[in-house]
Design a protein around this motif. Structure first.
Motif, PDB file in Angstrom:
ATOM      1  N   CYS A   1       6.400  -9.109   7.118  1.00 10.79           N
ATOM      2  CA  CYS A   1       7.265  -8.930   6.263  1.00 10.79           C
ATOM      3  C   CYS A   1       6.674  -8.475   4.747  1.00 10.79           C
ATOM      4  O   CYS A   1       7.096  -7.400   4.189  1.00 10.79           O
TER       5      CYS A   1
ATOM      6  N   TRP B   1       4.983  -5.250   5.430  1.00  8.75           N
ATOM      7  CA  TRP B   1       6.071  -3.897   5.446  1.00  8.75           C
ATOM      8  C   TRP B   1       6.643  -3.812   4.056  1.00  8.75           C
ATOM      9  O   TRP B   1       6.731  -2.611   3.442  1.00  8.75           O
ATOM     10  N   ILE B   2       6.758  -4.806   3.306  1.00 10.47           N
ATOM     11  CA  ILE B   2       7.191  -4.613   1.809  1.00 10.47           C
ATOM     12  C   ILE B   2       5.998  -3.786   1.027  1.00 10.47           C
ATOM     13  O   ILE B   2       6.481  -2.766   0.097  1.00 10.47           O
ATOM     14  N   GLN B   3       5.002  -4.273   1.168  1.00 10.76           N
ATOM     15  CA  GLN B   3       3.782  -3.590   0.539  1.00 10.76           C
ATOM     16  C   GLN B   3       3.478  -2.074   0.935  1.00 10.76           C
ATOM     17  O   GLN B   3       3.504  -1.243   0.135  1.00 10.76           O
ATOM     18  N   GLN B   4       3.760  -1.950   2.107  1.00 11.52           N
ATOM     19  CA  GLN B   4       3.856  -0.494   2.654  1.00 11.52           C
ATOM     20  C   GLN B   4       4.790   0.518   2.030  1.00 11.52           C
ATOM     21  O   GLN B   4       4.734   1.589   1.585  1.00 11.52           O
ATOM     22  N   ARG B   5       6.157  -0.110   1.905  1.00 12.71           N
ATOM     23  CA  ARG B   5       7.173   0.665   1.327  1.00 12.71           C
ATOM     24  C   ARG B   5       6.931   1.081  -0.207  1.00 12.71           C
ATOM     25  O   ARG B   5       7.291   1.734  -0.701  1.00 12.71           O
ATOM     26  N   ARG B   6       6.257  -0.067  -1.007  1.00  8.87           N
ATOM     27  CA  ARG B   6       5.943   0.038  -2.391  1.00  8.87           C
ATOM     28  C   ARG B   6       4.819   1.070  -2.574  1.00  8.87           C
ATOM     29  O   ARG B   6       4.943   2.059  -3.380  1.00  8.87           O
TER      30      ARG B   6
ATOM     31  N   ALA C   1       4.083   3.668  -0.562  1.00 10.42           N
ATOM     32  CA  ALA C   1       4.928   4.905  -0.006  1.00 10.42           C
ATOM     33  C   ALA C   1       5.601   5.446  -1.327  1.00 10.42           C
ATOM     34  O   ALA C   1       5.682   6.503  -1.679  1.00 10.42           O
ATOM     35  N   GLN C   2       6.533   4.466  -1.906  1.00 14.98           N
ATOM     36  CA  GLN C   2       7.370   4.633  -2.962  1.00 14.98           C
ATOM     37  C   GLN C   2       6.515   5.396  -4.265  1.00 14.98           C
ATOM     38  O   GLN C   2       6.932   6.249  -4.875  1.00 14.98           O
TER      39      GLN C   2
ATOM     40  N   GLN D   1       3.652   6.672  -4.090  1.00 18.98           N
ATOM     41  CA  GLN D   1       3.000   7.942  -3.608  1.00 18.98           C
ATOM     42  C   GLN D   1       3.789   8.988  -3.718  1.00 18.98           C
ATOM     43  O   GLN D   1       3.523   9.934  -4.423  1.00 18.98           O
ATOM     44  N   ARG D   2       5.348   8.696  -3.554  1.00 17.62           N
ATOM     45  CA  ARG D   2       6.299   9.902  -3.681  1.00 17.62           C
ATOM     46  C   ARG D   2       6.593  10.044  -5.230  1.00 17.62           C
ATOM     47  O   ARG D   2       6.561  11.243  -5.547  1.00 17.62           O
TER      48      ARG D   2
END
Length: 218
Positions: free
Chosen positions: A17, A20-25, A27-28, A30-31
């Motif tokens: 978990c 996953w949270i770290q990956q979302r951060r 990606a965010q 990077q965007r």
């Protein structure tokens, strides 16, 4: 259930978990970084590259021997203040977006940009014909009718176009294209002034030559 196995499974789930949270951060971020870079190099209204990005990309084209023949183009919208005054600023924005889209379509693999206000610049592939003929052809393409506030209108542009020689300085080519644009605008204004003056004289002549009806004696 074995408590150790349960704790190991819980720890693994928590780790997954957290990953996953770290990956979302990431990606965010990077965007967000991509959006900031795009905003720093592009015009917010038209989406075209801005002045700085134009000179960066244009310099790469000028340095590419396979990109020739190239022409530098500077153009602006004729009577843009009147468009804003008559139709409103939102309509003026719509005109700029339409001109930007059409100019981009004409550029092919070149680069076009909004320099500011109603002024645009481009470095595009040259076509057959003299510079004045190419400029006139581009102006005709940009002047295709468009719908504005429920009406079909044709918005003209003044276009300056000069050939770019291999190894030339882009800033110098743009400066010459800008001067050609102002000559074209001055010529257009003089032609319109002559037309209006001619029409005024013609109407006055018609009024003067209109036959008068004699009044009956009383």
């Amino acid at each position: 259930m074995d408590p150790l196995a349960f704790l190991a499974g819980a720890a693994a789930a928590a780790g997954a978990c957290a990953a996953w949270i770290q990956q979302r951060r990431v990606a965010q971020l990077q965007r967000q970084l991509t959006a900031e870079r795009h905003a720093a190099s592009h015009d917010a209204l038209t989406g075209l590259p801005n002045r700085r990005a134009f000179y960066q990309r244009g310099a790469e084209l000028v340095a590419d021997p396979h990109a020739y023949p190239l022409v530098a183009v500077v153009l602006d919208v004729d009577g843009f203040k009147q468009i804003n005054d008559v139709y409103g600023h939102s309509a003026g924005d719509e005109v700029l977006v339409t001109i930007a889209r059409r100019f981009s379509a004409c550029a092919g693999r070149g680069v076009v940009a909004r320099l500011g206000g109603d002024e645009f610049a481009g470095l595009i592939a040259g076509r057959d014909g003299e510079p004045d003929e190419q400029a006139a052809g581009l102006a005709d393409q940009l002047a295709a009718p468009m719908r504005l506030c429920g009406q079909v209108v044709s918005v003209s542009t003044s276009v300056g176009l000069v050939p770019v020689e291999p190894g030339a300085h882009l800033a110098d080519a743009v400066h010459r294209a800008d001067a050609a644009m102002y000559r074209a605008k001055h010529h257009t204004q003089r032609r319109r002034h002559h037309l209006v003056t001619h029409q005024h004289v013609l109407h006055a002549s018609l009024r003067l030559s209109k036959p008068t009806h004699p009044t009956s004696a009383t």
